[in-house]
Write an enzyme that holds these catalytic residues in place. Structure first.
Site, short mmCIF file in Angstrom:
data_model
loop_
_atom_site.label_atom_id
_atom_site.label_comp_id
_atom_site.label_asym_id
_atom_site.label_seq_id
_atom_site.Cartn_x
_atom_site.Cartn_y
_atom_site.Cartn_z
N ASP A 69 -18.49 51.22 -10.68
CA ASP A 69 -18.57 49.95 -9.97
C ASP A 69 -17.39 49.07 -10.43
O ASP A 69 -16.65 49.41 -11.37
CB ASP A 69 -19.92 49.27 -10.20
CG ASP A 69 -20.25 48.31 -9.06
OD1 ASP A 69 -19.32 47.92 -8.32
OD2 ASP A 69 -21.43 47.93 -8.90
C1 BGC Z 1 -20.76 45.79 -6.26
C2 BGC Z 1 -20.76 47.12 -5.53
C3 BGC Z 1 -19.63 47.18 -4.54
C4 BGC Z 1 -18.33 46.87 -5.24
C5 BGC Z 1 -17.13 46.92 -4.32
C6 BGC Z 1 -19.39 45.42 -6.79
O1 BGC Z 1 -19.35 44.15 -7.29
O2 BGC Z 1 -21.70 45.86 -7.30
O3 BGC Z 1 -21.99 47.31 -4.89
O4 BGC Z 1 -19.60 48.44 -3.93
O5 BGC Z 1 -18.39 45.58 -5.80
O6 BGC Z 1 -17.11 45.88 -3.45
#
Ligand code: BGC
Length: 714
Positions: A257
């Site tokens: 993530d």
């Molecule tokens: C979120 C994810 C997301 C990623 C990319 C993160 O802050 O937890 O769910 O896929 O950002 O946008």
């Protein structure tokens, strides 16, 4: 030598770690952007994939640069959070889960994939599969609700929808199951917070949706931000390597993530970026989203913290993903996809939306009478377009969105519909409440449109007091005392704690976030043009004090007894939720009768058929959802009081009765024993058929189940 091995053999160590580097282009950002000069990095072979960028020209430009200007010409992939639509926005996942309709779940993902692909997207960071029982957690809106079976079916449908039958097709995109795992159980509902759960709970509740996603062929998995029992998921060897890779046989890409690898330092398990990178790699994380820590992997190798063989394995998986996506054969293939005609999609979005709004209460004020002449639409959500889209709305635009007011005006052209916002969604200004109330007093009925803004749910949107924000409660109380029937529409990404208002309103509709066509869908339901079919995919608590809450709890040695104070309950609140999992009204009334298993004594190995009759006792044709739960009455470990095993939908004309058939197999009776090993145990099982998880309304019967004796086969 395969194309991938050949490419890998030509790569320097720096180019290898470049493939593991996923950078953000910043069209949509959820954390600090750290990606530096994108073009220069792509040219230097420091980038494996780009996300948060879409549109043919944008994508083609960067891809061209990778192919023509980097030394080895490896294609990039382009990722984006396409959760509930790309350009056409469908209901938020929690809402759509309430449609209890795997075919719909798959279809909306298919449409989103086609639209995203035509915009250059190869991979979505979806489906989000976090089971959650805590409405304080803002991200509850992104997932399938509280139940692992619903989560597993949702996972399968979404993966199939995004990826289609052939992932290299120009209209298919790869799916990323996230957030692995248990983020929905964050301490006190606080986003990113630590999680501490038993392994039983993890295996029984939080892993099944991911297992289903893997079984459906999902090509990527994203570990959650949180730690689980002290181990950050980004470095979780037991769950990433042992469970995902070895137990499930997952061969796709594990993508971290956003900045999660670097966050291993803040978690307190790595001293610096090099250690953090080594830990994540060792656990099996292939790609680093944004943090840049993986660019330090060469240093980790020279410090003896990481092995180049693990880097090679990760690069191979990333390249294999690109190959599966068809990017080696034609890196621009998705840009050639033709998007569907927007009008047809809007009709699909309208239908998905009305299948996702749950009618919670209704004393008969709905549907609105056809002859209604004066209606007041009051509240800050009545004319809110952007908020109807909800969080993670990709390339969605509020200009395409139909507000509740727009929808009502289109549905009731002969009715005078007045509107007053009354108060803002947030803020302290109450000066317009009196004017809004005065408007109500002159109307035949009031639509009270209250709730959250889209940004109040989703990521980084935990709420310790998930009631009506700002001064909306003052507005609601004023409107409810105007002496006119009130239908309340609650727009939110979570169950809101408004039990007293629900009790006073003549009807309440939980509209969640319904997407582009929210207004038309809500109007369809309010006017009776559509008979509501959605059911709650999670338990709706009365108050924060009941959280976490879900229907599948285990019994206590002292189950709640109104006459015995020394039983499991509250002094100041009932233990029952406001609305049970599966609750939802229609304009008809369905009764269940004659629950009958094919045999009272079951032998494992054979399928058991359970039938129940459903009768429409109302005056409207209807579509009902029938739930089948099971309880293992005596087992070697305490089992939940009810576990959902099947659900089915049935369409019934007024007065019509139909028999609904469910087939149960051994998997329905199997559970994890004291050693967490799957086990089928002889004994008695209670079968419950119901329209919700309210046990008091269920039809029940008991069957005994046992293993076949040798004589059975004789
Ligand atoms: C979120 C994810 C997301 C990623 C990319 C993160 O802050 O937890 O769910 O896929 O950002 O946008």
């Amino acid at each position: 030598m395969s194309r991938i091995d050949e490419l890998l053999s030509q790569m320097t160590l720096a180019e290898k770690v470049g493939q593991l580097n996923l950078v953000t282009a910043g069209q949509a950002v959820t954390g600090p952007a750290r990606s530096g000069d994108m073009i220069e990095n792509i040219r230097a072979g420091n980038v494996g994939g780009v996300f948060n960028l879409w549109g043919k020209d944008n994508v083609a430009r960067l891809q061209q640069c990778a192919i023509e200007e980097s030394r080895l010409g490896a294609p990039l992939f382009f990722g984006l959070d396409v959760l509930h639509g790309h350009r056409t926005i469908f209901p938020a996942p929690l809402a759509e889960a309430g449609a209890f309709d795997p075919a719909l779940w798959e279809e909306t993902a298919r449409i989103a994939a086609r639209e995203a692909a035509a915009d250059g997207i190869d991979l979505t960071f979806a489906p989000m599969l976090d089971i959650s029982r805590d409405p304080r957690w803002g991200r509850i809106v992104e997932g399938p609700g509280e139940d692992p079976l619903v989560g597993a079916l949702f996972a399968r449908a979404k993966v199939r929808g995004f990826q289609g039958a052939d992932l290299s097709a120009s209209s298919a995109i790869g799916a990323t199951a996230k957030h692995f795992c248990a983020g929905g159980a964050a301490l006190a509902g606080r986003d990113y917070a630590a999680v501490d759960l038993s392994e039983r709970e993890v295996r029984e509740t939080y892993l099944p949706p991911f297992a289903a996603a893997v079984a459906a062929g999902c090509v990527a998995i994203m570990p959650a931000f949180n730690s689980l029992a002290g181990i950050p998921m980004t470095a979780h060897v037991a769950l990433l390597r042992d469970y995902l890779r070895n137990e499930l046989g997952f061969e796709g890409v594990i993508v971290s993530d956003y900045t999660a690898i670097m966050e291993l330092i803040e978690h307190g398990v790595a001293a610096d970026a090099v250690e953090a990178a080594a830990l994540a790699l060792r656990a099996g994380v292939d790609m680093d989203m944004v943090s840049g820590a993986y660019l330090r992997l060469p240093e980790a190798v020279s410090r003896g913290l990481a092995r180049e063989a693990d880097i090679d394995a990760a690069v191979r998986r990333v390249l294999r993903l690109k190959e599966k996506l068809g990017l080696f054969d034609d890196p621009h293939r998705r840009l050639k996809a033709v998007a569907d005609a927007p009008d047809a999609l809007r009709e699909r979005a309208r239908d998905a939306a009305r299948r996702s709004a749950v009618l919670l209460t209704n004393d008969g004020v709905l549907p609105l009478p056809t002859h209604i002449r004066r209606l007041a639409a009051v509240g800050p959500l009545a004319d809110a377009r952007f908020d109807m889209l909800g969080p993670w709305c990709a390339a969605g635009e509020s200009d395409n969105c139909v507000s509740i007011l727009d929808g009502l005006r289109a549905a009731l052209p002969h009715c005078e519909i007045t509107h007053h916002q009354g108060v803002a969604i947030a803020g302290d200004d109450t000066s317009s409440i009196a004017a809004a109330r005065a408007l109500c007093a002159q109307s035949e009925a009031v639509l009270l449109c209250v709730g959250e803004s889209a940004g109040m749910s989703g990521e980084a949107a935990s709420r310790a007091r998930p009631g009506l924000p700002g001064r909306q409660r003052d507005l609601a109380e004023a409107v409810l005392s105007a002496g006119v029937p009130v239908a309340m529409v609650l727009s939110s990404g979570r169950p809101l704690m408004v039990s007293d208002l629900v009790a006073r309103a003549q009807a309440t509709l939980a509209s969640w976030w319904l997407g582009d066509m929210a207004g038309h869908a809500i109007a369809d339901i309010l006017t009776g043009r559509f008979n509501p079919t959605a059911r709650l995919a999670l338990t709706w608590p009365r108050a924060v004090g009941q959280i976490p809450i879900h229907y599948a709890a285990r019994s206590s040695g002292r189950p709640p007894d109104p006459d015995n104070p020394f039983t499991s309950k509250y002094l100041d609140l009932p233990v029952e939720p406001l609305f049970h999992f599966g609750h939802g009204l229609s304009y008809a009334h369905v009764a269940l009768s004659r629950l009958r298993p094919s045999a009272d004594a079951i032998v494992f190995g054979a399928h058991v058929v359970v039938e129940v009759d459903a009768t429409n006792e109302g005056a409207h044709p209807t579509e009902e959802t029938i739930f089948l739960f099971l309880r293992d009455i005596v087992a070697s470990v305490a089992r939940p009081q009810m576990e959902l095993k099947r659900f089915a939908k049935v369409c019934l004309a007024p007065g019509e009765t139909k028999t609904v058939r469910f087939t149960l197999d051994d998997a329905c009776f199997r559970y994890l024993d004291a050693a967490l090993m799957p086990r089928l145990e002889d004994g008695a099982f209670e079968i419950l058929a119901a329209l919700s998880a309210d046990r008091r309304t269920a039809l029940t019967t008991i069957v005994t189940a046992r293993h076949a004796a040798i004589s059975d086969n004789a």
